[in-house]
Design a protein around this motif. Structure first.
Motif, mmCIF file in Angstrom:
data_model
loop_
_atom_site.group_PDB
_atom_site.id
_atom_site.type_symbol
_atom_site.label_atom_id
_atom_site.label_comp_id
_atom_site.label_asym_id
_atom_site.label_seq_id
_atom_site.Cartn_x
_atom_site.Cartn_y
_atom_site.Cartn_z
ATOM 1 N N ARG A 132 0.848 -1.249 0.042
ATOM 2 C CA ARG A 132 -0.009 -0.056 0.217
ATOM 3 C C ARG A 132 0.789 1.348 -0.093
ATOM 4 N NH1 ARG A 132 -4.805 2.492 1.805
ATOM 5 N NH2 ARG A 132 -4.600 4.161 2.996
ATOM 6 N N ARG A 133 1.803 1.116 0.816
ATOM 7 C CA ARG A 133 2.807 2.412 0.802
ATOM 8 C C ARG A 133 3.862 2.502 -0.375
ATOM 9 N NH1 ARG A 133 5.214 1.766 7.172
ATOM 10 N NH2 ARG A 133 3.053 2.016 8.238
ATOM 11 N N LEU A 134 3.981 1.498 -0.990
ATOM 12 C CA LEU A 134 4.571 1.289 -2.322
ATOM 13 C C LEU A 134 3.587 2.131 -3.631
ATOM 14 C CD1 LEU A 134 6.591 -1.957 -2.626
ATOM 15 C CD2 LEU A 134 7.320 0.248 -2.495
ATOM 16 N N ARG A 135 2.533 1.826 -3.346
ATOM 17 C CA ARG A 135 1.406 2.398 -4.314
ATOM 18 C C ARG A 135 1.528 3.835 -4.189
ATOM 19 N NH1 ARG A 135 -2.109 -1.946 -2.408
ATOM 20 N NH2 ARG A 135 -1.482 -4.025 -3.711
ATOM 21 N N PHE A 136 1.176 4.235 -2.957
ATOM 22 C CA PHE A 136 1.183 5.759 -2.641
ATOM 23 C C PHE A 136 2.329 6.579 -3.174
ATOM 24 C CE2 PHE A 136 -2.500 4.904 -0.138
ATOM 25 C CZ PHE A 136 -3.206 6.173 -0.025
ATOM 26 N N LEU A 137 3.643 5.741 -2.931
ATOM 27 C CA LEU A 137 4.915 6.422 -3.340
ATOM 28 C C LEU A 137 4.969 6.602 -4.865
ATOM 29 C CD1 LEU A 137 7.620 7.676 -2.854
ATOM 30 C CD2 LEU A 137 8.587 5.396 -2.913
ATOM 31 N N ALA A 138 4.381 5.395 -5.501
ATOM 32 C CA ALA A 138 4.604 5.472 -7.031
ATOM 33 C C ALA A 138 3.517 6.405 -7.657
ATOM 34 C CB ALA A 138 4.058 4.080 -7.448
ATOM 35 N N ALA A 139 2.229 6.562 -7.083
ATOM 36 C CA ALA A 139 1.580 7.479 -7.480
ATOM 37 C C ALA A 139 1.936 9.008 -7.501
ATOM 38 C CB ALA A 139 -0.041 7.399 -6.637
ATOM 39 N N GLY A 140 2.726 9.191 -6.224
ATOM 40 C CA GLY A 140 3.178 10.375 -5.855
ATOM 41 C C GLY A 140 4.367 10.952 -6.981
ATOM 42 N N LEU A 141 5.295 9.805 -7.190
ATOM 43 C CA LEU A 141 6.322 10.079 -8.247
ATOM 44 C C LEU A 141 5.607 10.402 -9.614
ATOM 45 C CD1 LEU A 141 8.802 7.150 -7.094
ATOM 46 C CD2 LEU A 141 9.113 9.797 -7.046
ATOM 47 N N MET A 142 4.466 9.830 -9.779
ATOM 48 C CA MET A 142 3.907 10.011 -11.171
ATOM 49 C C MET A 142 3.391 11.519 -11.486
ATOM 50 S SD MET A 142 4.155 7.372 -13.033
ATOM 51 C CE MET A 142 5.660 6.971 -12.291
ATOM 52 N N ALA A 194 9.373 3.706 -11.392
ATOM 53 C CA ALA A 194 8.135 3.864 -10.306
ATOM 54 C C ALA A 194 7.068 3.370 -11.251
ATOM 55 C CB ALA A 194 7.996 5.335 -9.922
ATOM 56 N N ALA A 195 7.074 3.698 -12.482
ATOM 57 C CA ALA A 195 5.878 3.460 -13.331
ATOM 58 C C ALA A 195 5.898 1.849 -13.500
ATOM 59 C CB ALA A 195 6.085 3.838 -14.713
ATOM 60 N N GLY A 196 6.909 1.338 -13.436
ATOM 61 C CA GLY A 196 7.054 -0.252 -13.390
ATOM 62 C C GLY A 196 6.552 -0.959 -12.158
ATOM 63 N N LEU A 197 6.938 -0.114 -11.220
ATOM 64 C CA LEU A 197 6.470 -0.641 -9.881
ATOM 65 C C LEU A 197 5.046 -0.442 -9.659
ATOM 66 C CD1 LEU A 197 7.587 -1.551 -7.019
ATOM 67 C CD2 LEU A 197 7.409 0.968 -6.396
ATOM 68 N N ILE A 207 -6.761 -1.637 -18.707
ATOM 69 C CA ILE A 207 -6.777 -0.020 -18.316
ATOM 70 C C ILE A 207 -5.450 0.287 -17.751
ATOM 71 C CG2 ILE A 207 -7.887 1.955 -17.787
ATOM 72 C CD1 ILE A 207 -10.484 0.614 -18.233
ATOM 73 N N ASN A 208 -5.372 -0.192 -16.257
ATOM 74 C CA ASN A 208 -4.174 0.057 -15.581
ATOM 75 C C ASN A 208 -2.631 -0.337 -16.376
ATOM 76 O OD1 ASN A 208 -5.618 0.956 -13.594
ATOM 77 N ND2 ASN A 208 -5.695 -0.987 -12.364
ATOM 78 N N SER A 209 -2.669 -1.428 -16.998
ATOM 79 C CA SER A 209 -1.565 -2.019 -17.778
ATOM 80 C C SER A 209 -1.175 -0.725 -18.841
ATOM 81 C CB SER A 209 -1.923 -3.267 -18.284
ATOM 82 O OG SER A 209 -1.876 -4.333 -17.332
ATOM 83 N N GLY A 210 -2.378 -0.365 -19.597
ATOM 84 C CA GLY A 210 -2.152 0.537 -20.617
ATOM 85 C C GLY A 210 -1.724 1.882 -20.068
ATOM 86 N N LEU A 211 -2.089 2.516 -18.884
ATOM 87 C CA LEU A 211 -1.870 3.610 -18.156
ATOM 88 C C LEU A 211 -0.256 3.504 -17.806
ATOM 89 C CD1 LEU A 211 -2.707 6.281 -17.310
ATOM 90 C CD2 LEU A 211 -3.554 5.234 -15.337
ATOM 91 N N TRP A 212 0.047 2.611 -17.228
ATOM 92 C CA TRP A 212 1.465 2.336 -16.420
ATOM 93 C C TRP A 212 2.307 2.291 -17.469
ATOM 94 C CZ3 TRP A 212 2.131 4.220 -12.017
ATOM 95 C CH2 TRP A 212 0.956 4.023 -11.044
ATOM 96 N N PHE A 213 2.061 1.552 -18.754
ATOM 97 C CA PHE A 213 2.861 1.333 -19.911
ATOM 98 C C PHE A 213 3.317 2.701 -20.537
ATOM 99 C CE2 PHE A 213 3.496 0.894 -24.472
ATOM 100 C CZ PHE A 213 4.365 0.213 -24.522
ATOM 101 N N CYS A 214 2.118 3.610 -20.938
ATOM 102 C CA CYS A 214 2.041 4.977 -21.411
ATOM 103 C C CYS A 214 2.998 5.814 -20.605
ATOM 104 C CB CYS A 214 0.727 5.563 -21.810
ATOM 105 S SG CYS A 214 -0.127 4.671 -22.916
ATOM 106 N N ALA A 216 5.291 4.946 -18.298
ATOM 107 C CA ALA A 216 6.853 4.697 -18.407
ATOM 108 C C ALA A 216 7.556 4.850 -19.805
ATOM 109 C CB ALA A 216 6.892 3.030 -18.261
ATOM 110 N N THR A 217 6.697 4.667 -20.879
ATOM 111 C CA THR A 217 7.039 5.038 -22.213
ATOM 112 C C THR A 217 7.516 6.497 -22.291
ATOM 113 O OG1 THR A 217 5.948 3.101 -23.061
ATOM 114 C CG2 THR A 217 6.858 4.852 -24.537
ATOM 115 N N THR A 218 6.734 7.523 -21.684
ATOM 116 C CA THR A 218 6.876 8.856 -21.679
ATOM 117 C C THR A 218 8.003 9.372 -21.011
ATOM 118 O OG1 THR A 218 4.452 8.960 -21.903
ATOM 119 C CG2 THR A 218 5.685 10.843 -21.347
ATOM 120 N N PHE A 219 7.990 8.932 -19.800
ATOM 121 C CA PHE A 219 9.081 9.379 -18.936
ATOM 122 C C PHE A 219 10.460 8.681 -19.410
ATOM 123 C CE2 PHE A 219 5.763 9.012 -15.328
ATOM 124 C CZ PHE A 219 5.638 10.439 -15.447
ATOM 125 N N SER A 220 10.615 7.624 -20.350
ATOM 126 C CA SER A 220 11.693 7.179 -20.547
ATOM 127 C C SER A 220 12.288 7.841 -21.646
ATOM 128 C CB SER A 220 11.355 5.504 -21.110
ATOM 129 O OG SER A 220 10.792 5.614 -22.325
#
Length: 437
Positions: A132-142, A194-197, A207-214, A216-220
């Motif tokens: 749960r804490r990892l998710r919050f950190l990943a969301a904040g990083l996004m 963080a996007a991969g996390l 939908i979630n997989s597509g969102l995280w893939f986009c 990660a691709t954008t930030f890369s």
């Protein structure tokens, strides 16, 4: 009462309430920490090249909480990684103390940076105990990553003349007051991780997989768009490596197509600019931003004291004295120059411990995606360290390393709990079935 005093009291009360919330619910503090990383210029200058940011203050708060609030004990994998990291930190601190005693102290920036990285290594893994804490950190990083992209876009768009001088001018225009292009590349690496996390820890759906893939691709693609070539190549290699390890062949192909398409589009718009950035000669070192010349000077510095080194924080001082135009821009050479062969061996041992734990997770089908993510980041950061000091007490890579250590701990605890459940259920499964009467 003076209006400024009233405002100061109200701000102080708001800060205390926020800290109380973060103490009781650290996941909200982790979200704000990830968000704060996206605003590098919000900083309080404390001296030459030393700045105190919001995320630095939160790390001090997290460190205090982790010391006063007894967390779960470290797992075996975490202890093995921390052991070698602690040895490297102890050697650096001892070397710095020797420098102070000899009246040749390291620069304040290097010392503060190392202390900050040690604080991150202590605080974050002891706080990130739950997914749960990892998710919050990943969301904040996004959120912080989106803000960072807007700021970079504003810097590049505010002065289009920067594009007329060459790719080095583009890199300079995109830089922040406290972040250079290499730091932006390190931030992109953290955001992609963080996007991969988030891809792994959030609920699985198309939908979630597509969102995280986009995401990660954008930030890369950030380093490539500002012509931070080493970081861009390292992140792309790690990203494709992760998708291959995870057997996601279609997303890997899509990422490659997107990268090639963007490269072709930018080159069609300004071929001279792109050609100047991509034209390199491995034999002469032309196009590598004078890396070969600096590495030659770094090798001379290593040869002068290969075993003990010149002391922590002495790289630039020594290289400047022998006529080098800049630092080595190579983490392995920097460690060897400052800490000698023993320091380099400690760094490689710490890397090996982290990679071995990632391989162990990848071999377990239940945690294969986690292992693939950690291995991909290891490839990217080790590759990037050949052109920058990424692995040697840099804040953003240390944050990613700390998240990876926390992820190893979560997976190993889940593995132990799953083994205990299976062991307790085994005797009942072995009981004979009673026949019906």
């Amino acid at each position: 009462m003076d209006l400024s005093i009233t405002l100061g009291v109200e701000i102080g009360i708001a800060v205390l309430l926020a800290l109380a919330l973060f103490w009781a619910k650290p996941e909200y503090g982790l979200f704000f920490y990830g968000l704060a990383l996206g605003f590098p210029d919000i900083a309080l200058p404390l001296g030459t090249a030393i700045n105190l940011r919001l995320d630095d203050g939160l790390i001090v708060f997290f460190l205090l909480r982790s010391l006063l609030w007894s967390p779960a004990s470290l797992t075996q994998g975490q202890r093995s990684i921390f052991k070698w990291q602690a040895c490297l930190a102890a050697v650096c601190i001892l070397s710095a103390l020797v420098g102070f005693a000899r009246h040749t102290p390291p620069a304040g920036y290097e010392t503060i940076k190392m202390i900050g990285c040690v604080a991150i290594l202590i605080a974050l893994p002891r706080l990130l105990l739950l997914q749960r804490r990892l998710r919050f950190l990943a969301a904040g990083l996004m959120c912080g990553g989106v803000a960072l992209m807007f700021q970079i876009g504003q810097r590049l768009g505010s002065n289009p003349k920067n594009f007329l001088g060459g790719f080095q001018q583009v890199k300079s225009a995109a830089s922040f007051i406290t972040w250079n292009p290499n730091t932006i590349g390190q931030a992109s690496m953290l955001l992609v991780f963080a996007a991969g996390l988030g891809w792994i820890t959030f609920r699985r759906s198309r939908i979630n997989s597509g969102l995280w893939f986009c995401s990660a691709t954008t930030f890369s693609l950030i380093p490539a768009l500002i012509f931070s070539r080493g970081a861009g190549l390292s992140i792309a290699t790690g990203y494709v490596f992760f998708l291959c390890l995870a057997r996601r062949w279609k997303p890997a192909l899509v990422f490659l197509v997107i990268g090639v398409s963007i490269f072709g589009y930018v080159r069609a718009r300004d071929s001279e600019l792109v050609d100047s950035a991509t034209q390199v000669d491995v034999t002469t070192g032309e196009g590598f931003s004078h890396r070969f010349d600096r590495w030659d000077m770094a090798i001379e510095a290593i040869k002068s004291d290969p075993y003990l080194g010149h002391g922590f924080g002495q790289e630039w001082i020594y290289l400047r004295d022998i006529g080098s135009e800049g630092r080595a821009h190579n983490a392995y050479m920097t460690v060897w120059i400052e800490m000698g062969f023993g320091g380099l061996a400690l760094l490689l041992a710490a890397i090996y411990q982290f990679v071995s734990r990632a391989v162990s997770l990848y071999r377990d089908s239940e945690f294969q995606m986690y292992g693939a993510l950690l291995l991909a980041w290891s490839v990217a950061v080790c590759m990037d360290s050949f052109g920058s000091v990424t692995l040697y007490w840099e804040k953003l890579p240390t944050i990613t390393l700390s998240i990876g250590i926390a992820l190893i701990g979560i997976c190993e605890r889940n593995r132990v709990w799953a083994g205990a459940r299976n062991a307790s259920a085994a005797p009942y499964g072995a009981l004979p079935e009673h026949s019906r009467i």
